[in-house]
Design a protein around this motif. Structure first.
Motif, PDB file in Angstrom:
ATOM      1  N   PRO A  94      25.360 -31.702 -50.273  1.00 33.08           N
ATOM      2  CA  PRO A  94      26.155 -31.883 -50.924  1.00 33.08           C
ATOM      3  C   PRO A  94      27.332 -31.462 -50.377  1.00 33.08           C
ATOM      4  CG  PRO A  94      24.541 -30.246 -52.447  1.00 33.08           C
ATOM      5  CD  PRO A  94      23.774 -31.410 -50.910  1.00 33.08           C
ATOM      6  N   SER A  95      28.537 -32.073 -51.226  1.00 32.46           N
ATOM      7  CA  SER A  95      30.129 -30.975 -50.562  1.00 32.46           C
ATOM      8  C   SER A  95      30.214 -30.245 -51.204  1.00 32.46           C
ATOM      9  CB  SER A  95      31.333 -32.463 -51.058  1.00 32.46           C
ATOM     10  OG  SER A  95      32.289 -31.535 -50.927  1.00 32.46           O
ATOM     11  N   GLN A  96      30.624 -29.144 -51.451  1.00 33.52           N
ATOM     12  CA  GLN A  96      31.299 -28.015 -52.619  1.00 33.52           C
ATOM     13  C   GLN A  96      32.406 -28.123 -53.515  1.00 33.52           C
ATOM     14  OE1 GLN A  96      31.669 -23.945 -50.363  1.00 33.52           O
ATOM     15  NE2 GLN A  96      32.885 -23.404 -51.592  1.00 33.52           N
ATOM     16  N   TRP A  97      32.910 -29.467 -52.805  1.00 34.93           N
ATOM     17  CA  TRP A  97      33.550 -29.578 -53.837  1.00 34.93           C
ATOM     18  C   TRP A  97      33.598 -31.508 -54.011  1.00 34.93           C
ATOM     19  CZ3 TRP A  97      34.522 -26.543 -49.936  1.00 34.93           C
ATOM     20  CH2 TRP A  97      34.933 -25.545 -49.869  1.00 34.93           C
ATOM     21  N   PRO A  98      32.711 -32.014 -54.967  1.00 35.88           N
ATOM     22  CA  PRO A  98      32.202 -33.309 -54.953  1.00 35.88           C
ATOM     23  C   PRO A  98      33.676 -34.357 -55.357  1.00 35.88           C
ATOM     24  CG  PRO A  98      31.312 -32.073 -56.404  1.00 35.88           C
ATOM     25  CD  PRO A  98      32.128 -31.356 -55.869  1.00 35.88           C
ATOM     26  N   GLU A  99      34.325 -33.940 -55.662  1.00 37.03           N
ATOM     27  CA  GLU A  99      35.886 -34.336 -56.523  1.00 37.03           C
ATOM     28  C   GLU A  99      37.269 -33.038 -55.949  1.00 37.03           C
ATOM     29  OE1 GLU A  99      36.135 -37.327 -60.453  1.00 37.03           O
ATOM     30  OE2 GLU A  99      37.220 -34.519 -60.615  1.00 37.03           O
ATOM     31  N   LEU A 100      38.028 -33.178 -56.465  1.00 33.24           N
ATOM     32  CA  LEU A 100      39.377 -32.691 -54.868  1.00 33.24           C
ATOM     33  C   LEU A 100      40.332 -33.363 -55.688  1.00 33.24           C
ATOM     34  CD1 LEU A 100      39.394 -29.882 -53.624  1.00 33.24           C
ATOM     35  CD2 LEU A 100      40.887 -31.505 -52.423  1.00 33.24           C
ATOM     36  N   ASP A 135      47.934 -39.875 -48.040  1.00 34.11           N
ATOM     37  CA  ASP A 135      46.769 -40.440 -46.899  1.00 34.11           C
ATOM     38  C   ASP A 135      46.372 -39.122 -46.322  1.00 34.11           C
ATOM     39  OD1 ASP A 135      46.832 -43.237 -47.578  1.00 34.11           O
ATOM     40  OD2 ASP A 135      48.353 -43.812 -45.949  1.00 34.11           O
ATOM     41  N   VAL A 136      47.274 -38.076 -46.517  1.00 33.61           N
ATOM     42  CA  VAL A 136      46.321 -37.130 -45.657  1.00 33.61           C
ATOM     43  C   VAL A 136      45.340 -36.168 -46.663  1.00 33.61           C
ATOM     44  CG1 VAL A 136      47.189 -34.169 -45.055  1.00 33.61           C
ATOM     45  CG2 VAL A 136      48.534 -36.326 -43.931  1.00 33.61           C
ATOM     46  N   ALA A 137      45.847 -36.224 -47.990  1.00 30.48           N
ATOM     47  CA  ALA A 137      44.828 -36.115 -48.871  1.00 30.48           C
ATOM     48  C   ALA A 137      43.570 -36.550 -48.890  1.00 30.48           C
ATOM     49  CB  ALA A 137      45.682 -36.140 -50.173  1.00 30.48           C
ATOM     50  N   LYS A 138      43.666 -37.900 -48.747  1.00 28.37           N
ATOM     51  CA  LYS A 138      42.374 -38.794 -48.537  1.00 28.37           C
ATOM     52  C   LYS A 138      41.782 -38.278 -47.109  1.00 28.37           C
ATOM     53  CE  LYS A 138      44.257 -42.669 -51.082  1.00 28.37           C
ATOM     54  NZ  LYS A 138      45.045 -44.069 -50.759  1.00 28.37           N
ATOM     55  N   ALA A 139      42.767 -38.325 -46.133  1.00 25.76           N
ATOM     56  CA  ALA A 139      41.696 -38.146 -45.502  1.00 25.76           C
ATOM     57  C   ALA A 139      41.157 -35.982 -45.338  1.00 25.76           C
ATOM     58  CB  ALA A 139      42.691 -37.742 -43.622  1.00 25.76           C
ATOM     59  N   LEU A 140      42.041 -36.048 -45.844  1.00 24.10           N
ATOM     60  CA  LEU A 140      40.621 -34.330 -46.120  1.00 24.10           C
ATOM     61  C   LEU A 140      39.927 -34.346 -46.942  1.00 24.10           C
ATOM     62  CD1 LEU A 140      44.028 -31.983 -45.797  1.00 24.10           C
ATOM     63  CD2 LEU A 140      42.625 -32.100 -44.275  1.00 24.10           C
ATOM     64  N   CYS A 141      40.127 -35.118 -48.305  1.00 23.68           N
ATOM     65  CA  CYS A 141      39.307 -35.290 -49.388  1.00 23.68           C
ATOM     66  C   CYS A 141      37.904 -35.972 -48.300  1.00 23.68           C
ATOM     67  CB  CYS A 141      39.217 -36.287 -50.013  1.00 23.68           C
ATOM     68  SG  CYS A 141      40.181 -35.354 -51.352  1.00 23.68           S
ATOM     69  N   ALA A 185      38.234 -24.295 -45.719  1.00 22.00           N
ATOM     70  CA  ALA A 185      37.292 -25.482 -45.468  1.00 22.00           C
ATOM     71  C   ALA A 185      38.784 -26.711 -45.671  1.00 22.00           C
ATOM     72  CB  ALA A 185      37.162 -26.108 -47.009  1.00 22.00           C
ATOM     73  N   LEU A 186      40.279 -26.589 -46.196  1.00 18.69           N
ATOM     74  CA  LEU A 186      41.190 -27.369 -46.025  1.00 18.69           C
ATOM     75  C   LEU A 186      41.753 -27.167 -44.461  1.00 18.69           C
ATOM     76  CD1 LEU A 186      42.653 -28.098 -49.773  1.00 18.69           C
ATOM     77  CD2 LEU A 186      42.007 -29.628 -48.364  1.00 18.69           C
ATOM     78  N   ASP A 187      42.183 -25.755 -44.135  1.00 15.35           N
ATOM     79  CA  ASP A 187      42.469 -25.725 -42.847  1.00 15.35           C
ATOM     80  C   ASP A 187      41.239 -26.154 -41.844  1.00 15.35           C
ATOM     81  OD1 ASP A 187      44.748 -24.272 -42.625  1.00 15.35           O
ATOM     82  OD2 ASP A 187      44.402 -22.379 -42.885  1.00 15.35           O
ATOM     83  N   ALA A 188      39.818 -26.215 -41.604  1.00 14.03           N
ATOM     84  CA  ALA A 188      39.520 -27.311 -41.122  1.00 14.03           C
ATOM     85  C   ALA A 188      39.688 -28.342 -40.878  1.00 14.03           C
ATOM     86  CB  ALA A 188      37.812 -26.384 -41.419  1.00 14.03           C
ATOM     87  N   GLY A 189      40.698 -28.913 -41.808  1.00 11.74           N
ATOM     88  CA  GLY A 189      39.848 -30.584 -42.618  1.00 11.74           C
ATOM     89  C   GLY A 189      41.433 -30.461 -41.759  1.00 11.74           C
ATOM     90  N   ILE A 190      42.563 -29.889 -41.596  1.00  9.25           N
ATOM     91  CA  ILE A 190      43.719 -30.245 -40.692  1.00  9.25           C
ATOM     92  C   ILE A 190      43.584 -30.035 -39.560  1.00  9.25           C
ATOM     93  CG2 ILE A 190      46.071 -28.783 -40.279  1.00  9.25           C
ATOM     94  CD1 ILE A 190      46.369 -28.422 -43.348  1.00  9.25           C
ATOM     95  N   LYS A 191      42.780 -28.994 -39.186  1.00  6.97           N
ATOM     96  CA  LYS A 191      42.241 -29.289 -37.281  1.00  6.97           C
ATOM     97  C   LYS A 191      41.842 -30.387 -36.662  1.00  6.97           C
ATOM     98  CE  LYS A 191      40.541 -26.254 -33.660  1.00  6.97           C
ATOM     99  NZ  LYS A 191      40.329 -27.491 -32.637  1.00  6.97           N
TER     100      LYS A 191
END
Length: 284
Positions: free
Chosen positions: A42-48, A74-80, A254-260
């Protein structure tokens, strides 16, 4: 007796045949069922909850149907997606962005917030997810350069609490310009159209999408192309990043990893080409 002996012989033969009969081979044991694939963690952040100021086209705006849209969205959605989270967008006026984050009205700001030393005193940031310069927009016919002294006597609208406001107050006001802060950038454009303002200080990509490329902006342009680069470090920071509370280090990582990840897998470029075609918005 003959028949009795014959019968006994038959019984004995039958017994011998029965005792020597092979049993049919046992059916092979069923193979054990394959183990079910483990359920995804499960995600550590089920809702962001993501804060946006939807007055900043093409980065953050609302469609005619009232839905949030733009590169930031759209970047926010991709990171989510990378975090296996559900994005919930929260609209927030720009000057209340950081106070709202600190008050836990939302979990992150993904709305073209520049990473500056001043802001880092209050919040933490990921690395950049884009970086574009700013400019001063006035009527093209004035043929002005980008030097602060060129805007003496001009009345310029700026977004409250923005890096553009910091620059305008720090450099242009000192050179004799009148600076008027606004709650939303689209309100600035309405007052330029009405003649109440001579221009604005804005991000070059945003002002092109929100004003210069529209009929209302046809007689305007960025004076001198952009604000001189020597002011970038002092006022404009290191590009736009995701702002989070200082204590949320796991979310930041986690967001930094998502951007990469979205840079590596091509998703970032796909979104940049969609919203700002032909422009390098990754920057230096």
């Amino acid at each position: 007796m003959k028949y009795a002996l014959f019968s006994l012989s038959l019984i004995g033969a039958a017994s011998l045949v029965a005792c020597g009969k092979s049993e049919p081979p046992a059916a092979p044991a069923a193979a054990p069922a394959a183990a079910a694939a483990p359920a995804p963690a499960p995600s550590q952040w089920p809702e962001l909850r993501v804060a946006i100021d939807p007055t900043y086209k093409p980065f953050t705006y609302k469609t005619d149907a009232g839905e949030p849209a733009g590169f930031d969205v759209d970047v926010a959605k991709a990171l989510c997606d990378e975090l296996k989270s559900k994005c919930v967008f929260v609209e927030q006026a720009w000057d209340g962005m950081i106070p709202g984050l600190q008050a836990k009205k939302y979990d992150a700001i993904i709305s073209s917030m520049s990473i500056t030393e001043e802001r880092k005193q209050a919040v933490d940031f990921t690395g950049k997810y884009y970086n574009t310069p700013s400019c001063v927009v006035v009527k093209t016919a004035l043929n002005l350069g980008a030097e602060a002294a060129a805007f003496k006597g001009k009345k310029l609208g700026v977004l409250k609490a923005s890096t553009q406001e910091k620059y305008a107050m720090g450099e242009l006001k000192a050179a004799g310009a009148t600076i008027v802060p606004y709650d939303a950038q689209d309100q600035v454009y309405l007052d330029i159209k009405s003649g109440r303002l001579d221009g604005t200080v804005a991000d070059v990509v945003e002002v092109n999408g929100g004003f210069l490329s529209t009929p209302d902006g046809k007689d305007y342009s960025c004076a001198g192309g952009r604000i001189p680069v020597e002011f970038d470090a002092k006022y404009f920071g290191a590009g736009a990043g995701v702002a989070i509370r200082k204590e949320d280090t796991a979310l930041r990582d986690a967001l930094d990893a998502g951007i990469k990840a979205i840079r590596d897998n091509g998703k970032w470029k796909e979104l940049a080409d969609k919203h700002v075609p032909g422009v390098d918005i990754w920057g230096s």
